[in-house]
Design an enzyme around this catalytic site. Structure first.
Site, PDB file in Angstrom:
ATOM      1  N   ARG A  74    -102.626 -18.902  73.657  1.00  0.00           N
ATOM      2  CA  ARG A  74    -101.475 -19.315  73.549  1.00  0.00           C
ATOM      3  C   ARG A  74    -101.552 -19.877  71.795  1.00  0.00           C
ATOM      4  NH1 ARG A  74    -102.008 -21.338  78.320  1.00  0.00           N
ATOM      5  NH2 ARG A  74    -100.486 -21.600  79.715  1.00  0.00           N
ATOM      6  N   HIS A  77    -101.052 -25.016  71.344  1.00  0.00           N
ATOM      7  CA  HIS A  77    -102.094 -25.674  72.553  1.00  0.00           C
ATOM      8  C   HIS A  77    -102.349 -24.462  73.853  1.00  0.00           C
ATOM      9  CE1 HIS A  77     -98.259 -28.777  72.216  1.00  0.00           C
ATOM     10  NE2 HIS A  77     -97.837 -27.625  71.905  1.00  0.00           N
ATOM     11  N   ARG A 114     -98.656 -28.236  82.815  1.00  0.00           N
ATOM     12  CA  ARG A 114    -100.149 -28.439  81.926  1.00  0.00           C
ATOM     13  C   ARG A 114     -99.863 -29.431  80.861  1.00  0.00           C
ATOM     14  NH1 ARG A 114    -100.941 -25.005  77.486  1.00  0.00           N
ATOM     15  NH2 ARG A 114    -103.704 -24.195  77.220  1.00  0.00           N
ATOM     16  N   ASN A 150     -94.507 -33.052  74.519  1.00  0.00           N
ATOM     17  CA  ASN A 150     -95.098 -33.899  73.939  1.00  0.00           C
ATOM     18  C   ASN A 150     -95.578 -35.197  74.454  1.00  0.00           C
ATOM     19  OD1 ASN A 150     -95.973 -31.531  72.781  1.00  0.00           O
ATOM     20  ND2 ASN A 150     -95.202 -31.808  70.602  1.00  0.00           N
ATOM     21  N   PHE A 163     -91.592 -23.958  62.276  1.00  0.00           N
ATOM     22  CA  PHE A 163     -92.807 -23.751  62.104  1.00  0.00           C
ATOM     23  C   PHE A 163     -93.701 -23.162  62.086  1.00  0.00           C
ATOM     24  CE2 PHE A 163     -95.166 -23.558  66.461  1.00  0.00           C
ATOM     25  CZ  PHE A 163     -94.998 -24.104  67.193  1.00  0.00           C
ATOM     26  N   ARG A 360     -86.875 -22.540  69.558  1.00  0.00           N
ATOM     27  CA  ARG A 360     -87.348 -22.243  69.881  1.00  0.00           C
ATOM     28  C   ARG A 360     -86.555 -21.794  71.677  1.00  0.00           C
ATOM     29  NH1 ARG A 360     -89.039 -28.215  72.558  1.00  0.00           N
ATOM     30  NH2 ARG A 360     -91.321 -27.688  73.782  1.00  0.00           N
ATOM     31  N   TYR A 364     -90.163 -18.530  72.809  1.00  0.00           N
ATOM     32  CA  TYR A 364     -91.411 -19.084  73.960  1.00  0.00           C
ATOM     33  C   TYR A 364     -91.667 -17.603  75.025  1.00  0.00           C
ATOM     34  CZ  TYR A 364     -92.126 -23.793  72.698  1.00  0.00           C
ATOM     35  OH  TYR A 364     -92.884 -25.384  72.421  1.00  0.00           O
ATOM     36  N   ARG A 371     -98.530 -12.232  75.431  1.00  0.00           N
ATOM     37  CA  ARG A 371     -99.455 -13.248  75.742  1.00  0.00           C
ATOM     38  C   ARG A 371     -99.423 -12.209  76.876  1.00  0.00           C
ATOM     39  NH1 ARG A 371    -101.043 -18.190  78.449  1.00  0.00           N
ATOM     40  NH2 ARG A 371     -99.006 -18.354  78.906  1.00  0.00           N
TER      41      ARG A 371
HETATM   42 FE1  HDD Z   1     -94.223 -25.105  71.468  1.00  0.00          FE
HETATM   43  C1  HDD Z   1     -96.123 -23.573  73.892  1.00  0.00           C
HETATM   44  C2  HDD Z   1     -93.949 -28.232  73.379  1.00  0.00           C
HETATM   45  C3  HDD Z   1     -91.693 -26.641  68.763  1.00  0.00           C
HETATM   46  C4  HDD Z   1     -93.158 -22.003  69.552  1.00  0.00           C
HETATM   47  N1  HDD Z   1     -95.093 -25.852  72.946  1.00  0.00           N
HETATM   48  C5  HDD Z   1     -95.320 -25.514  73.258  1.00  0.00           C
HETATM   49  C6  HDD Z   1     -96.401 -25.735  74.984  1.00  0.00           C
HETATM   50  C7  HDD Z   1     -96.001 -27.491  74.571  1.00  0.00           C
HETATM   51  C8  HDD Z   1     -95.402 -27.168  72.651  1.00  0.00           C
HETATM   52  C9  HDD Z   1     -96.187 -28.278  75.164  1.00  0.00           C
HETATM   53  C10 HDD Z   1     -97.704 -24.977  75.600  1.00  0.00           C
HETATM   54  C11 HDD Z   1     -97.135 -25.607  77.149  1.00  0.00           C
HETATM   55  C12 HDD Z   1     -98.000 -24.584  77.870  1.00  0.00           C
HETATM   56  O1  HDD Z   1     -98.631 -25.319  78.376  1.00  0.00           O
HETATM   57  O2  HDD Z   1     -98.188 -23.504  78.078  1.00  0.00           O
HETATM   58  N2  HDD Z   1     -93.201 -26.954  71.217  1.00  0.00           N
HETATM   59  C13 HDD Z   1     -93.736 -27.867  71.756  1.00  0.00           C
HETATM   60  C14 HDD Z   1     -92.449 -29.495  70.824  1.00  0.00           C
HETATM   61  C15 HDD Z   1     -91.914 -29.222  70.348  1.00  0.00           C
HETATM   62  C16 HDD Z   1     -92.125 -27.406  69.987  1.00  0.00           C
HETATM   63  C17 HDD Z   1     -91.877 -30.440  72.216  1.00  0.00           C
HETATM   64  C18 HDD Z   1     -91.165 -29.372  69.379  1.00  0.00           C
HETATM   65  C19 HDD Z   1     -89.824 -30.422  70.093  1.00  0.00           C
HETATM   66  N3  HDD Z   1     -92.756 -24.247  69.527  1.00  0.00           N
HETATM   67  C20 HDD Z   1     -92.300 -25.520  68.946  1.00  0.00           C
HETATM   68  C21 HDD Z   1     -90.844 -24.731  67.923  1.00  0.00           C
HETATM   69  C22 HDD Z   1     -91.964 -23.079  68.020  1.00  0.00           C
HETATM   70  C23 HDD Z   1     -92.952 -23.260  69.507  1.00  0.00           C
HETATM   71  C24 HDD Z   1     -90.767 -24.968  67.213  1.00  0.00           C
HETATM   72  C25 HDD Z   1     -91.440 -21.790  67.050  1.00  0.00           C
HETATM   73  C26 HDD Z   1     -90.577 -21.886  66.696  1.00  0.00           C
HETATM   74  N4  HDD Z   1     -94.693 -23.279  71.578  1.00  0.00           N
HETATM   75  C27 HDD Z   1     -94.534 -22.465  70.976  1.00  0.00           C
HETATM   76  C28 HDD Z   1     -95.033 -20.583  70.955  1.00  0.00           C
HETATM   77  C29 HDD Z   1     -95.643 -21.186  71.903  1.00  0.00           C
HETATM   78  C30 HDD Z   1     -95.764 -23.194  72.567  1.00  0.00           C
HETATM   79  C31 HDD Z   1     -95.487 -20.258  70.361  1.00  0.00           C
HETATM   80  C32 HDD Z   1     -96.785 -20.808  72.611  1.00  0.00           C
HETATM   81  C33 HDD Z   1     -97.348 -20.921  73.572  1.00  0.00           C
HETATM   82  C34 HDD Z   1     -96.599 -20.477  74.989  1.00  0.00           C
HETATM   83  O3  HDD Z   1     -95.569 -21.023  73.777  1.00  0.00           O
HETATM   84  O4  HDD Z   1     -96.092 -20.141  75.508  1.00  0.00           O
HETATM   85  O5  HDD Z   1     -94.134 -19.744  71.909  1.00  0.00           O
END
Ligand code: HDD
Length: 712
Positions: A74, A77, A114, A150, A163, A360, A364, A371
């Protein structure tokens, strides 16, 4: 925590997963084509010492599979652990939402959760100072809902556009890929000090919340303001909360650093072992509801994800509970391949215009494509909904289903219009109708510009020991920065939050808090105007303190799953130990025998006791409390190994409960802590209950200043 025997609920998701689960017990080895294999140790060669033959299809299949068994980790995370469970509703909240899981109290909705750290790679240690991910997949009858949150109620930035910048600044620096799983470096503080919207989440990261004792002892938050929609179409704003039944507890930074070395899988192991032991982790689910008409009532904007709604202003209403009762069968198949998408939504819940949430909703799905490799990732068993899915999406890599029929479009007549559209009565999803009349602009609302009031509220709400930990964390993190101008800029900014805090950090760094920030670089990057606009805004004080923000106000009523080290050796005094063992285990704690050697030891009653860990293989920081055995001979053996003394010293330094039985006091007497006899969490031949009560308190922080000087 419920015991295994009282909670063996098996959800329909687990039934579904079992259909894809393979058991290799009593099976003959075959190729992927079902051909039986009688040698998997040797490749096919021309003669025993000859070259390997191209013909060797067994070698090719085995090696090709191996060569491709990794998928991209990822983007954030990457390091995480997951578990199955279920959600139960205490009471219907149909006045707010029509979502089935929140209105039907008879349902048990299956979940997969998770937990994760943010910055580190997949193999990084668990005790990094970091935010923890708390992502919950609800497999509801109306479709899958992902609440991707979170363990902190706010986020670093207000707009998804930033981000990539945030993550690039905190990840290892691009030139040398240093440091791993750590925010304590120049690029992060360069960014934080210039993007002051980050300050609120940042001060949470400086607090003990960033180094939890266990995933099972941290809160979870949906962060964004969402909408609830009831059956009449009425909307309410809502924030989601998870409250751990065991309370919110953390370790100290000194422990975190050492745990990372002693057991870098500390959180993963803790979650796994608690579930295996039938000590199922539980969180209560709460909501903060704000009527639509109150949208503009507060001194902060509900759409701003860097702001929380103080519980003093809107109390959290507890409406249900989540229990995790099953470990995954296979880490990769389940925990690695699970795909959470904030866009996975169900009727009764809707989004708001929070610009972070909106971004978001794109990111995702996009990231799962690289991925997991295909738009068919929803067909991977862990990602399958329990609600049936039918549509005209077709083909793509790894299509595992066989859609029947001549048509794959809508509208059609050849398939009698099927799959047909859902009518409202059939639960078709409709978006909340919000009237928008606006100019198309690239900008940010002035109502988002207060960056200091809530970090200050957070700091004010902490107890004195928590405040000290925050000061220590800032000092550590900034002490790792190599650029003085970044340190000074941070000091200037911390000073806007709290002057005493800034002074403490400045003293630790050997610097002074600057009165003015005058950096030529601002002009060069055209940042002066931006910085002027946002800093420093005069702080507002809409509540003095919010008690929910301090861990000093959490629950201290249980020692379930706490790890108690029993330091013992041959001939230990069994009579003194027995009532402790019984009482501790009855209260749900896990008593582990730590001895000078592995194997077993024999007590003074001639019974053999299996040793859980030889002193060489374990560390004090892995335990919540220490019990020292009595018995002259046993204590002599303990004293003969200096590490036992270190073990006790360290537990004392970390303000943990320590109890000595009989002659075991000798270890306390020789410890570096001279006030042990007057300490409320140190016991000599006390009643087990006193020891248990002290463990439930988590730590005796009153000891903190007196043990500062203990060198371990
Ligand atoms: Fe995110 C993963 C939580 C903002 C882009 N995020 C990811 C995961 C968590 C969060 C818990 C792991 C999920 C898992 O266990 O597979 N993220 C947050 C929270 C945010 C947040 C609480 C704000 C309130 N995230 C955020 C933004 C972006 C992302 C603003 C992009 C614009 N996040 C991602 C991602 C991930 C991710 C790159 C990486 C792996 C995945 O999504 O599945 O898309």
């Amino acid at each position: 925590m419920s015991k295994k025997q009282t909670s063996e609920f098996k959800s329909k998701k687990i039934d579904q997963l079992e259909q894809s689960t393979k058991d290799y017990q009593d099976q003959v080895m075959t190729t992927n084509q079902g051909l039986k294999v009688n040698d998997t140790n040797n490749s096919l060669k021309a003669g025993e010492r000859g070259p390997t033959l191209l013909e060797d299809f067994l070698l090719r299949e085995k090696i090709t599979s191996f060569d491709h068994e990794r998928i991209p980790e990822r983007i954030v995370h990457a390091r995480g652990s997951g578990a199955h469970g279920y959600f139960e509703l205490y009471k219907s909240i149909e006045k707010y939402t029509k979502a089935g899981l929140f209105t039907d109290t008879k349902r048990k909705t299956p979940v997969f959760v998770r937990f994760s750290t943010v910055a580190g790679s997949k193999g990084s240690p668990d005790l990094a100072r970091d935010v923890r991910g708390f992502a919950v997949k609800f497999y509801t009858d109306e479709g899958t809902w992902d609440l991707v949150g979170n363990n902190m109620p706010i986020f670093f930035i207000q707009d998804a556009m930033k981000f990539p910048d945030l993550i690039h600044s905190v990840k290892p620096e691009p030139n040398n890929e240093i440091p791993q799983a750590a925010s304590a470096h120049d690029t992060f503080y360069d960014f934080v000090s210039r993007a002051t919207e980050t300050l609120h989440n940042h001060i949470w990261v400086m607090s003990d919340r960033a180094i939890p004792r266990s995933y099972r002892m941290m809160e979870g938050f949906g962060i964004h303001t969402f909408r609830f929609i009831n059956k009449d179409g009425k909307s309410h704003f809502v924030k989601f909360h998870w409250k751990p039944v065991l309370g919110v507890h953390s370790v100290t930074w000194d422990e975190a650093v050492k745990i990372n070395g002693a057991d870098s899988d500390f959180h993963r192991r803790d979650l796994w072992e608690a579930i295996e032991a039938g000590q199922y982790p539980e969180w209560e689910f709460g909501i903060q509801v704000v009527p639509e008409e109150d949208e503009h009532k507060y001194d902060f904007d509900l759409l701003d994800p860097t702001k929380l709604i103080p519980e003093e202003l809107v109390p959290v209403e507890i409406i249900g509970k989540m229990t995790l009762n099953k470990n995954p069968e296979n880490f990769f198949a389940e925990t690695e391949q699970v795909a959470f998408l904030p866009g996975h939504i169900i009727p009764g819940i809707d989004f708001t215009n929070d610009p972070l949430l909106q971004g978001r909703l794109f990111s995702y799905r996009d990231t799962q494509l690289s991925r997991l490799g295909s738009p068919n990732f929803h067909q991977i068993p862990i990602n399958r909904s329990v609600a049936p899915h039918h549509n005209n999406q077709r083909d793509g890599h790894m299509q595992t289903e066989i859609p029947k029929g001549q048509t794959a479009y809508f509208p059609n007549s050849l398939s009698m219009g099927c799959p047909h559209l859902a009518k409202m009565a059939e639960g078709g999803y409709t978006h909340h109708q919000e009237r928008i009349d606006a100019h198309k602009i690239r900008g940010r609302s002035a109502s988002f510009s207060d960056h200091y009031s809530q970090p200050a509220l957070f700091y004010r709400s902490l107890s004195s020991w928590e405040q000290q930990h925050v000061a220590d964390a800032y000092t550590f993190e900034l002490g790792k920065c190599n650029h003085k101008h970044i340190q000074e800029r941070m000091l200037w900014i911390i000073n806007q939050i709290d002057q005493e805090l800034a002074k403490k950090v400045a003293d630790g760094l050997g610097l002074t808090v600057p009165k003015k920030i005058d950096e030529p670089v601002n002009q060069a990057i055209g940042a002066d105007a931006e910085i002027e606009k946002f800093q420093p805004n005069s702080k507002k004080q809409y509540v003095d303190k919010d008690s929910s923000l301090s861990q000093a106000n959490t629950k201290f009523d249980s020692i379930a799953t706490r790890q108690i080290a029993f330091l013992a050796a041959d001939q230990f005094d069994m009579k003194r130990f027995e009532p402790y063992k019984t009482a501790l285990e009855q209260a749900g704690a896990m008593v582990k025998i730590i001895a000078p050697h592995g194997g077993s030891i024999t007590c003074d009653q001639g019974m053999k006791h299996e040793v859980d860990a030889a002193i060489l293989t374990t560390e004090s920081v892995l335990f919540d409390a220490v019990l020292i055995a009595g018995g002259q001979k046993a204590v002599k053996s303990l004293q003969a190994k200096a590490k036992f003394q270190k073990f006790v010293n360290e537990a004392l330094k970390h303000c943990k409960a320590v109890a000595a039985l009989g002659e075991g006091e000798a270890l306390l007497k020789h410890s570096a802590y001279k006030h042990y006899e007057k300490d409320k969490a140190v016991f000599i031949d006390a009643k087990p209950k006193a020891f248990i009560d002290a463990i439930a308190q988590h730590r005796n922080w009153e000891r903190k200043d007196k043990v500062e000087g203990i060198a371990v």
